[in-house]
Design a protein around this motif. Structure first.
Motif, mmCIF file in Angstrom:
data_model
loop_
_atom_site.group_PDB
_atom_site.id
_atom_site.type_symbol
_atom_site.label_atom_id
_atom_site.label_comp_id
_atom_site.label_asym_id
_atom_site.label_seq_id
_atom_site.Cartn_x
_atom_site.Cartn_y
_atom_site.Cartn_z
ATOM 1 N N GLU A 160 33.046 21.136 73.149
ATOM 2 C CA GLU A 160 32.791 19.885 73.834
ATOM 3 C C GLU A 160 31.416 19.393 73.406
ATOM 4 O O GLU A 160 30.613 20.132 72.851
ATOM 5 N N LEU A 161 31.150 18.130 73.700
ATOM 6 C CA LEU A 161 29.844 17.505 73.445
ATOM 7 C C LEU A 161 29.543 17.391 71.952
ATOM 8 O O LEU A 161 30.235 17.950 71.111
ATOM 9 N N SER A 162 28.532 16.611 71.628
ATOM 10 C CA SER A 162 28.067 16.367 70.256
ATOM 11 C C SER A 162 29.179 15.714 69.428
ATOM 12 O O SER A 162 30.226 15.314 69.948
ATOM 13 N N GLY A 163 28.969 15.625 68.137
ATOM 14 C CA GLY A 163 29.988 15.100 67.242
ATOM 15 C C GLY A 163 31.206 16.002 67.176
ATOM 16 O O GLY A 163 32.333 15.535 67.016
ATOM 17 N N HIS A 164 30.982 17.323 67.328
ATOM 18 C CA HIS A 164 32.100 18.255 67.310
ATOM 19 C C HIS A 164 33.056 17.964 68.455
ATOM 20 O O HIS A 164 34.282 18.020 68.295
ATOM 21 N N GLY A 165 32.505 17.654 69.622
ATOM 22 C CA GLY A 165 33.333 17.407 70.788
ATOM 23 C C GLY A 165 34.155 16.143 70.691
ATOM 24 O O GLY A 165 35.339 16.126 71.070
ATOM 25 N N LEU A 171 29.359 8.676 64.738
ATOM 26 C CA LEU A 171 30.000 9.992 64.726
ATOM 27 C C LEU A 171 31.427 9.924 64.176
ATOM 28 O O LEU A 171 31.912 10.887 63.576
ATOM 29 N N LEU A 172 32.088 8.798 64.386
ATOM 30 C CA LEU A 172 33.482 8.651 63.953
ATOM 31 C C LEU A 172 33.638 7.677 62.793
ATOM 32 O O LEU A 172 34.737 7.190 62.515
ATOM 33 N N ASN A 226 42.803 12.370 65.445
ATOM 34 C CA ASN A 226 43.666 12.635 64.300
ATOM 35 C C ASN A 226 42.791 12.431 63.065
ATOM 36 O O ASN A 226 42.470 11.293 62.699
ATOM 37 N N ILE A 227 42.389 13.513 62.431
ATOM 38 C CA ILE A 227 41.515 13.447 61.263
ATOM 39 C C ILE A 227 42.416 13.111 60.059
ATOM 40 O O ILE A 227 43.141 13.962 59.557
ATOM 41 N N TYR A 229 38.862 8.904 61.496
ATOM 42 C CA TYR A 229 39.089 9.548 62.791
ATOM 43 C C TYR A 229 39.827 8.581 63.713
ATOM 44 O O TYR A 229 39.276 7.569 64.128
ATOM 45 N N ARG A 230 41.083 8.916 64.012
ATOM 46 C CA ARG A 230 41.904 8.047 64.847
ATOM 47 C C ARG A 230 42.242 8.749 66.164
ATOM 48 O O ARG A 230 42.393 9.977 66.195
#
Length: 461
Positions: A442-447, A101-102, A453-454, A124-125
């Motif tokens: 919340e939850l999933s990859g979105h959460g 996911l990240l 920090n994108i 994704y940090r």
């Protein structure tokens, strides 16, 4: 509000805690900041190992922590065990998937032609210490659905839990400690609500998430906005449950009962407003009311209990006032509606009909086993009634007509639309709302990405 375990089935205060003072709070903030500096560099494999261990320990503790939850906030003990199992499942879900996911992302090569770069990555940090202000109604789940993705992303957590579930709050800190997470990765702050503002203003706290009331959400959002900090808010709901003529009425009524009284009716995503097409209104109302009336209310430690007490005396008082206001304004009670005698903060499963827009129960969230029935002349009116709310968390639609289902999915003002089923949260599905139900997911990859920090990483030729 004192920090105490008060058994809602009896009203007895079982254990009281002293709030942490400024010195202890400062120590924990320092520890969170120091731990983040090193924990952020750990590999996904190490974080996953620790989170799997936490899930295993939670499974071992399932019966004991279920009894603690039931004692502190009154949910039937079988539902408490199911909540613990769900938390362990979510931990494993994130442990197994966070690395994917990240994972770094690369733009499409066609978008790179005029960028001047030889290579571009999106990484994704982690952000740092995240403050979680959590409610009592799902005292494990609400926390784990924040903590599991936050820890897997490399953040550290500071939990300000509701003051009526201190034992559950302390258990969570102990759970992550026993699993082997470094000291300071997840800390419980036994503090009152008044202390939240100062903590959120602290520069070491990088973001916040809150599940709770609108006033609490406004307060956190206001301070976070002033400090320019990321927040995710989930502020409740008054979810519609729409039944159209083509629906399986027996199944819809059966699920409607469960959807209304799950967790003693104290769930943000519990169906609360039942909007039924006039052609099937009477048939549905009869089935639904019969099912609500047949529920077993009693000691939440009893395996046969379906509805336990409300979590607090004030919560029961607020619910009773909503019902009384509706009755004074002309609503009709099909079942329930009266405060029972005896100890504990019980309220009977209740069905109200004849609801009008001037009644408080139409505008406000009924946090307890009280259902409101609405009659809709057609699909258009059903959509209008469903959206006539300041909330927009989830929604339920019962129809076998595909075109009707598509219309509801298109027009429903909610974060979720469940067709022919009951709203439920799941680690793989994004969870959150619109309007006054809050923002963010919340939850999933979105959460898991909410508190990252994108970062764009640009490499020259």
């Amino acid at each position: 509000m004192p920090i105490a375990t008060v058994n809602p089935a009896t009203g007895e205060t079982l254990r009281t805690y002293e709030a942490m003072g400024e010195e202890e709070t400062e120590r924990r903030l320092q520890l969170a900041e120091a731990t983040f500096r090193t924990y952020r560099t750990t590999m996904f494999e190490e974080r996953a190992r620790l989170l799997h261990r936490a899930a295993d320990l939670l499974d071992e503790d399932r019966d004991s922590i279920a009894e603690v939850m039931t004692t502190e906030m009154g949910k039937p003990v079988g539902q408490a065990r199911a909540e613990a199992a769900k938390c362990a499942k979510a931990m494993r879900w994130y442990a197994d998937r966070a690395a994917v996911l990240l994972a770094d992302e690369e733009p499409d090569p066609s978008d790179m032609k005029d960028s001047g770069a030889s290579r571009v990555l999106v990484r994704y940090r982690p952000l740092g210490p995240v403050l979680a202000v959590m409610p009592w109604n799902f005292p494990l789940w609400q926390v784990v659905r924040f903590a599991a993705p936050a820890l897997m992303a490399g953040n550290v957590g500071l939990l300000k839990h509701s003051s009526n579930v201190p034992q559950t709050a302390l258990y969570l800190e102990d759970l992550f400690h026993r699993a082997g997470f470094p000291e300071g990765c997840f800390q419980t702050l036994l503090i009152g609500s008044a202390a939240v503002d100062d903590i959120l203003r602290d520069e070491r706290v990088r973001a916040a998430t809150l599940t709770g009331s609108e006033p609490a959400g406004r307060a956190v959002a206001s301070t976070a906005g002033e400090m320019i900090k990321k927040t995710v808010l989930e502020l409740g709901g008054s979810d519609p449950f729409v039944v159209m003529p083509s629906a399986d009425l027996d199944r819809a009524a059966e699920v409607a009962v469960t959807a209304r009284v799950q967790n003693n009716g104290q769930s943000c995503i519990a169906a609360k407003r039942f909007i039924v097409h006039t052609d099937v209104y009477d048939a549905f109302a009869e089935r639904f009311t019969r099912g609500m009336r047949a529920l077993t209310t009693g000691d939440p430690m009893d395996e046969g209990t379906e509805v336990g007490p409300l979590a607090s005396e004030q919560g029961r008082r607020d619910l009773a006032e909503l019902v009384d206001d509706a009755v004074r304004s002309g609503a009709r009670v099909l079942c329930g509606g009266e405060l029972p005698d005896g100890p504990g903060w019980y309220y009977p499963p209740t069905v109200l009909t004849g609801i009008t827009r001037d009644m408080r129960v139409h505008r406000e969230e009924a946090f307890g086993p009280v259902a409101t029935l609405y009659r809709a002349a057609d699909l258009d009116e059903a959509v209008l009634i469903a959206n006539d709310s300041s909330f927009g968390l989830s929604s339920n639609v019962w129809t076998r007509d595909e075109a009707e289902a598509d219309r509801f999915v298109r027009d429903m003002e909610a974060g979720s639309v469940f067709v022919n089923g009951m709203t439920a949260s799941h680690p793989a599905f994004p969870f959150g709302g619109v309007k006054r139900s809050g923002y963010g997911r919340e939850l999933s990859g979105h959460g898991i990405r909410e508190f990252c920090n994108i970062t764009t990483v640009w490499h020259g030729a």
